[in-house]
Design a protein around this motif. Sequence first.
Motif: not given
Length: 234
Positions: A77-78, A94-104, A106-110, A112-119
């Motif tokens: 659930v995005y 923001l830096p900590a949140a972006l690090t969290t976004a990268d971790r999330l 990388n943890g579920d590359l399949g 695709l909705e997560l591609t919008a997370l950092k933006g």
Amino acid sequence: AQPADTPPTQRMLVLPASAQFALKQPGRARDTLVKLVGLAPRMVDVRRELAGIEVQAGEYEAARNLIKEGMRATPRVYQLYLDYALIDLKASGLPAALTTADRLLNGDLGFLELTALKGDLYMAAQKPEDAANAYAESARTAPSAELTQRIAAAYMRAGKVDEARARLAAWMMNHPDDLAALALTSELDIASGELDEAEGELKVILAKQPRNAVALNNLARVYQLRGDPQARAT
């Protein structure tokens, strides 16, 4: 109305929680929502409300745990992923949140909705140009209608109308049936005073979706700006 000798039902917890929110009683609402989440762990909206109360109280770890439990109960659930990163944005910046976004991501590359997370995080931090760049970077490897719309919306918020229009036009050359992108284009045209173009675009949408309330409302706005009496009927 809740009999003392029977366990509470979902409905008999949702109702008092709503009343407690209306009465500005977050402590009592929290206690009710805790019971409700225990009773119905897959109710995403309720879980998110409870996490929001925890964040407002500065209980960031409790909020994180609630969202993590929700991610296990209702995978992919995005909004829960975004909420989890937003907790870090609120708690640590923001830096900590972006690090969290990268971790999330990388943890579920399949997922695709997560591609919008950092933006989306940049948008929440009121950095629309950075958001547009983040969306565009994701779109280079996983282009989608959703990312295109987000890029255009970010440029619009940044006041870069030409960039928004160019991005939408490039997308629609290959995806002429994308009505959501066409709707965004019509909003740009209304804002720019290009009323004839906006009218044509909205009528294309309404030919395929005659009950599209947003398109009807925007077409009425076009008529109103022209002083056209069709506005009220539309």
